[in-house]
Design a protein around this motif. Structure first.
Motif, PDB file in Angstrom:
ATOM      1  N   GLU A  91       9.507 120.244  68.249  1.00  0.00           N
ATOM      2  CA  GLU A  91      10.269 118.993  68.266  1.00  0.00           C
ATOM      3  C   GLU A  91      11.609 119.179  67.552  1.00  0.00           C
ATOM      4  OE1 GLU A  91       9.190 115.890  65.584  1.00  0.00           O
ATOM      5  OE2 GLU A  91       9.665 114.293  67.001  1.00  0.00           O
TER       6      GLU A  91
ATOM      7  N   HIS B  42      17.033  93.963  57.517  1.00  0.00           N
ATOM      8  CA  HIS B  42      17.614  95.303  57.487  1.00  0.00           C
ATOM      9  C   HIS B  42      19.092  95.277  57.074  1.00  0.00           C
ATOM     10  CE1 HIS B  42      14.346  97.529  59.591  1.00  0.00           C
ATOM     11  NE2 HIS B  42      14.985  98.581  59.148  1.00  0.00           N
ATOM     12  N   GLY B  69      13.573 104.307  64.330  1.00  0.00           N
ATOM     13  CA  GLY B  69      13.030 102.972  64.121  1.00  0.00           C
ATOM     14  C   GLY B  69      14.236 102.053  64.139  1.00  0.00           C
ATOM     15  N   CYS B  70      14.088 100.840  63.630  1.00  0.00           N
ATOM     16  CA  CYS B  70      15.234  99.929  63.641  1.00  0.00           C
ATOM     17  C   CYS B  70      16.359 100.432  62.729  1.00  0.00           C
ATOM     18  CB  CYS B  70      14.795  98.527  63.250  1.00  0.00           C
ATOM     19  SG  CYS B  70      13.755  97.792  64.530  1.00  0.00           S
ATOM     20  N   HIS B  87      11.683 111.368  64.192  1.00  0.00           N
ATOM     21  CA  HIS B  87      10.807 110.321  63.654  1.00  0.00           C
ATOM     22  C   HIS B  87       9.891 110.880  62.551  1.00  0.00           C
ATOM     23  CE1 HIS B  87       8.703 106.618  63.534  1.00  0.00           C
ATOM     24  NE2 HIS B  87       7.744 106.881  64.390  1.00  0.00           N
ATOM     25  N   GLY B 111      11.687 103.448  58.012  1.00  0.00           N
ATOM     26  CA  GLY B 111      10.717 102.368  58.198  1.00  0.00           C
ATOM     27  C   GLY B 111       9.325 102.799  57.780  1.00  0.00           C
ATOM     28  N   ASP B 112       8.356 101.856  57.925  1.00  0.00           N
ATOM     29  CA  ASP B 112       7.001 102.151  57.443  1.00  0.00           C
ATOM     30  C   ASP B 112       6.223 103.040  58.411  1.00  0.00           C
ATOM     31  OD1 ASP B 112       6.905 100.028  59.213  1.00  0.00           O
ATOM     32  OD2 ASP B 112       6.196  98.586  57.740  1.00  0.00           O
ATOM     33  N   GLY B 113       6.509 102.943  59.702  1.00  0.00           N
ATOM     34  CA  GLY B 113       5.873 103.885  60.634  1.00  0.00           C
ATOM     35  C   GLY B 113       6.415 105.275  60.366  1.00  0.00           C
ATOM     36  N   ASP B 114       7.728 105.325  60.150  1.00  0.00           N
ATOM     37  CA  ASP B 114       8.419 106.587  59.953  1.00  0.00           C
ATOM     38  C   ASP B 114       7.949 107.301  58.689  1.00  0.00           C
ATOM     39  OD1 ASP B 114      11.111 107.862  61.176  1.00  0.00           O
ATOM     40  OD2 ASP B 114      11.103 108.165  59.004  1.00  0.00           O
ATOM     41  N   ASN B 140       8.162  96.462  56.854  1.00  0.00           N
ATOM     42  CA  ASN B 140       8.146  95.164  57.549  1.00  0.00           C
ATOM     43  C   ASN B 140       6.778  94.926  58.214  1.00  0.00           C
ATOM     44  OD1 ASN B 140       8.266  96.914  59.685  1.00  0.00           O
ATOM     45  ND2 ASN B 140      10.265  96.237  60.439  1.00  0.00           N
ATOM     46  N   THR B 142       5.182  96.355  60.394  1.00  0.00           N
ATOM     47  CA  THR B 142       5.018  96.585  61.834  1.00  0.00           C
ATOM     48  C   THR B 142       5.982  97.670  62.327  1.00  0.00           C
ATOM     49  OG1 THR B 142       4.865  95.500  63.991  1.00  0.00           O
ATOM     50  CG2 THR B 142       6.700  94.841  62.577  1.00  0.00           C
ATOM     51  N   TYR B 143       5.742  98.133  63.549  1.00  0.00           N
ATOM     52  CA  TYR B 143       6.686  99.038  64.208  1.00  0.00           C
ATOM     53  C   TYR B 143       7.670  98.151  64.960  1.00  0.00           C
ATOM     54  CZ  TYR B 143       3.692 103.168  63.460  1.00  0.00           C
ATOM     55  OH  TYR B 143       2.978 104.188  62.909  1.00  0.00           O
ATOM     56  N   GLY B 144       8.821  97.918  64.341  1.00  0.00           N
ATOM     57  CA  GLY B 144       9.778  96.985  64.925  1.00  0.00           C
ATOM     58  C   GLY B 144      10.356  97.491  66.237  1.00  0.00           C
ATOM     59  N   MET B 145      10.894  98.692  66.178  1.00  0.00           N
ATOM     60  CA  MET B 145      11.665  99.201  67.312  1.00  0.00           C
ATOM     61  C   MET B 145      10.837  99.354  68.586  1.00  0.00           C
ATOM     62  SD  MET B 145      14.199 102.359  67.710  1.00  0.00           S
ATOM     63  CE  MET B 145      15.606 101.251  67.665  1.00  0.00           C
ATOM     64  N   THR B 146       9.570  99.735  68.441  1.00  0.00           N
ATOM     65  CA  THR B 146       8.770  99.981  69.639  1.00  0.00           C
ATOM     66  C   THR B 146       8.026  98.732  70.113  1.00  0.00           C
ATOM     67  OG1 THR B 146       7.227 100.993  68.095  1.00  0.00           O
ATOM     68  CG2 THR B 146       8.457 102.475  69.519  1.00  0.00           C
TER      69      THR B 146
HETATM   70  C1  LIG Z   1       7.465 111.817  67.755  1.00  0.00           C
HETATM   71  C2  LIG Z   1       7.738 110.399  68.052  1.00  0.00           C
HETATM   72  N1  LIG Z   1       6.696 109.551  68.230  1.00  0.00           N
HETATM   73  C3  LIG Z   1       6.936 108.255  68.525  1.00  0.00           C
HETATM   74  C4  LIG Z   1       8.208 107.776  68.626  1.00  0.00           C
HETATM   75  C5  LIG Z   1       8.426 106.334  69.007  1.00  0.00           C
HETATM   76  N2  LIG Z   1       8.845 105.485  67.902  1.00  0.00           N
HETATM   77  C6  LIG Z   1      10.138 105.217  67.711  1.00  0.00           C
HETATM   78  S1  LIG Z   1      10.386 104.181  66.413  1.00  0.00           S
HETATM   79  C7  LIG Z   1       8.727 104.080  66.112  1.00  0.00           C
HETATM   80  C8  LIG Z   1       8.170 103.217  65.020  1.00  0.00           C
HETATM   81  C9  LIG Z   1       9.176 102.621  64.166  1.00  0.00           C
HETATM   82  O1  LIG Z   1       8.568 101.819  63.227  1.00  0.00           O
HETATM   83  P1  LIG Z   1       9.014 101.814  61.735  1.00  0.00           P
HETATM   84  O2  LIG Z   1       9.176 103.189  61.227  1.00  0.00           O
HETATM   85  O3  LIG Z   1       8.056 100.952  61.010  1.00  0.00           O
HETATM   86  O4  LIG Z   1      10.471 101.207  61.745  1.00  0.00           O
HETATM   87  P2  LIG Z   1      10.984  99.770  62.228  1.00  0.00           P
HETATM   88  O5  LIG Z   1      11.396  99.923  63.656  1.00  0.00           O
HETATM   89  O6  LIG Z   1       9.892  98.779  62.043  1.00  0.00           O
HETATM   90  O7  LIG Z   1      12.149  99.507  61.348  1.00  0.00           O
HETATM   91  C10 LIG Z   1       8.016 104.859  67.017  1.00  0.00           C
HETATM   92  C11 LIG Z   1       6.550 104.945  67.022  1.00  0.00           C
HETATM   93  C12 LIG Z   1       9.257 108.703  68.437  1.00  0.00           C
HETATM   94  N3  LIG Z   1      10.542 108.332  68.524  1.00  0.00           N
HETATM   95  N4  LIG Z   1       8.996 109.981  68.145  1.00  0.00           N
END
Ligand SMILES: Cc1ncc(C[n+]2csc(CCOP(=O)(O)OP(=O)(O)O)c2C)c(N)n1
Lengths: 367, 264
Positions: A91, B42, B69-70, B87, B111-114, B140, B142-146
């Motif tokens: 990646e 944000h 993310g966002c 990510h 972000g929190d997913g990140d 936040n 949640t996963y905002g962007m997706t």
């Molecule tokens: C390897 C990989 N897996 C999945 C994604 C899809 N993806 C983009 S943003 C995101 C989650 C973002 O959520 P978060 O980090 O909480 O940030 P937020 O958008 O809520 O600010 C995902 C799963 C990606 N870009 N790359």
């Protein structure tokens, strides 16, 4: 700097380290994996002494992303690993290519798939040459066959990385990494950053901010970016290079890379001594592939019905590129020595003679 | 609603000769409309970061590491050198940046997913090595962007597009508390959780960001600030109700405070 020249009896893995250091490597990030642990071990001792930064990363995912950060700053960065670790880097390699960042990644190919074994293999040819990560990108790939080439190709790899602002892979195997040979080291190599001062990140002091990214959301911008990358890959083609041996009048040309190319050369030499008209091409760059050289050999050998035999340490990967290269005038047979164990030149004599015989038969049919 | 627009307005209202300027746009903040949804915090967090960079005179020495993310457009809003990380990998990328240029100021915005799902290993190990970097972590829930899927921080019972009946502990575990977790690591010099749901909390958040930046500058170690933030769109709440939810539901699960602070 004649006094900087040294000859040492070292492993290929160590030659990689000395090559990287003489190329001016400033940052090295890696996660341990056999059969290349000599590289991080020696780097951890030598790099900090020279003012560089060594980090033992928590994974190859992390080490490859650390490269992304260091490369964005225009630092000379590299990592090394072996097959499973290189899979984890894909990646980041795609992001490095997409963001046009220079770095060097060494893969001492071991047996696969999966955990495979620790023996030599060329099973990662497709992964190295055809991409491996997502998207339409290319990495330059150099294939050392000796300790000397491990050293020389690291210096070349850093230069090419900056010349094209692109990741460069050095694809060796367990054998070239662990074999000890005399290696001539020439001391610090001349350094050319090819204008990195115009794009690298260093803080926006007295200039507008710089941005390095692979995200292109605006209409048509990604297409434009891909086209620009494709033009760059086209420009790289001139770097294609191969060692040729006894090809002039050869009725059969063996094509093999890395250590396998070197072993095949011994077999070819022996068969020459016995009066067989065989030759060898050993690609030193796998991307760009020396297609033009092979096509030329095929064209010039048309009159004598020249044929090709690709020998690899896998079940048949580079043979596809050889066939594509020679397709107008010839074809290539294939012999695969199964990965994980070491072949000797004797293992190749039979397959070469067989290919020569098949060629004679098909020639008779035509006549 | 839109923080950037508010700031633009403020800028036009430059004080006359006998007025005192009490609020203006940070220099490091780019004067441009933001893409964030109405009520999203944000933008406010970017503004706090930009203000701190201004106050500490860091902007010309700063290198930001963007995440996915966002927060992906951090480079649009803050005027500084920036590299985009895959990510989850921002802390590894930031490690590479800082190792290559130890004299620069380096921060990530994640972000929190990140940070707390796909990039947990990188975050924990960069922190544990005591990398001289600062991390702004936006929680936040949640996963905002997706499109509002479950995050590791999603509250128990909270409905998302991948837990339509609400998050269950039995199958999805409980929300992860990163600021407390980070505070356990020796390499972390500062770890705090803040919110921007009230003026009082914004003031505290500004102090925390400053401290997280200072520990990097002082060479003490890793600086971490977790921001509780709203996501009205994916929470299916209007901006005011979303802001209230921070107080009524988030803070009880994610207590605010400083969990670790090393002195100079
Ligand atoms: C390897 C990989 N897996 C999945 C994604 C899809 N993806 C983009 S943003 C995101 C989650 C973002 O959520 P978060 O980090 O909480 O940030 P937020 O958008 O809520 O600010 C995902 C799963 C990606 N870009 N790359």
């Amino acid at each position: 700097m004649a006094d900087a020249v040294q000859k040492k009896f070292i492993k290929g893995n160590e030659a990689i380290v000395y090559g990287a250091l003489d190329a001016g490597c400033e940052c090295y990030f890696a996660y341990p994996i056999t059969p290349q642990n000599d590289i991080p071990e020696l780097m951890s001792a030598l790099l900090p002494e020279r003012g560089g930064s060594f980090v033992q990363a928590e994974s190859e995912v992390a080490s490859a992303n650390m490269l992304l950060g260091a490369a964005a700053c225009g630092a000379r960065s590299c990592t090394s690993s072996s097959s499973p670790g290189i899979s984890l880097m894909q990646e980041a390699i795609s992001y490095l290519a997409g963001s046009e960042l220079p770095t060097v990644i060494v893969n001492m190919n071991r047996g696969g798939p999966g955990l495979g074994n620790l023996g030599p293999s060329q099973g990662d040819y497709f992964q190295a040459v055809k991409g491996g990560g997502h998207g339409d990108y290319r990495t330059l790939v150099l294939a050392p066959a000796s300790g000397q080439e491990c050293y020389d190709m690291m210096i070349e790899a850093f230069d090419l990385a900056f010349k094209y602002r692109n990741p460069v892979l050095v694809l060796g195997d367990s054998t070239v990494g662990q074999m000890k040979e005399p290696v001539v080291m020439r001391g610090p190599a001349p350094r050319n950053d090819y204008g990195a001062e115009d794009w690298r990140l260093e803080g926006a002091r007295g200039r507008s901010p710089r941005l390095l990214k692979s995200l292109f959301l605006e209409d048509n911008s990604l297409g434009e970016h891909n086209r620009k990358l494709a033009e760059k890959y086209e420009a790289m083609q001139k770097e294609a290079r191969a060692e040729t041996f006894a090809t002039e009048d050869a009725e059969l040309v063996v094509v093999a890379f890395g250590v396998i190319g070197r072993i095949a050369k011994s077999a070819v030499r022996e068969l020459r001594a016995r009066g067989f008209k065989v030759g060898l091409v050993r690609p030193q760059t796998l991307y760009p592939f020396p297609s033009a050289l092979l096509a030329d050999l095929a064209r010039k050998g048309r009159d004598i019905g020249r044929h090709f035999l690709t020998i690899e340490h896998n079940c048949g990967q580079m043979v596809e590129d050889v066939r594509l290269a020679v397709r107008r005038d010839a074809d290539s047979a294939f012999f695969g020595y199964m990965p994980g164990d070491m072949p000797s030149s004797d293992d190749f004599i039979g397959p070469i003679l067989e290919a020569l015989e098949n060629r004679n038969e098909s020639k008779e049919h035509k006549e | 609603m839109n923080v950037a627009c508010d700031i633009e307005l403020q800028r036009k209202l430059t004080p006359g000769p006998d007025e005192t300027l009490v609020f203006d746009a940070p220099k490091s903040l780019v004067d441009t409309p933001m893409h964030f949804c109405p009520g999203c915090q944000h933008g406010l967090i970017h503004r706090i970061v930009a203000r701190t960079l201004d106050d500490m005179g860091l902007q010309e020495r700063a290198i930001a590491v963007g995440s996915v993310g966002c927060s992906v457009f951090v480079y649009r809003y803050i005027s500084m050198d920036c590299v985009e990380a895959p990510h989850g990998r921002a802390t590894a990328v930031a490690t590479g940046v800082k190792r290559a240029r130890p004299g620069n100021f380096v921060y990530t915005f994640q972000g929190d997913g990140d940070l707390a799902a796909i990039g947990t290993a990188e975050a924990i190990h960069a922190a544990n090595r005591g990398e001289r970097i600062s991390v702004i972590f936006v929680n936040n829930t949640t996963y905002g962007m997706t499109g509002g899927q479950m995050a590791p921080t999603t509250l128990l019972g909270q409905k998302t597009t991948t837990c339509v009946k609400g998050r269950e502990r039995e199958t999805a575990g409980a929300p992860i508390r990163m600021a407390e977790l980070m505070a356990q690591l020796d390499g972390v010099a500062f770890s705090a959780r803040v919110a921007v749901n009230s003026v009082k909390n914004i003031r505290k958040a500004e102090k925390a960001v400053r401290r997280a930046f200072e520990v990097q500058e002082q060479g003490l170690g890793f600086g971490f600030v977790e921001f509780l933030s709203t996501c009205p769109t994916n929470w299916r709440l209007d901006p005011i109700k979303a802001n209230e939810r921070v107080e009524t539901e988030m803070i009880p699960c994610f207590p605010l405070g400083v969990f670790k602070e090393m002195g100079e």
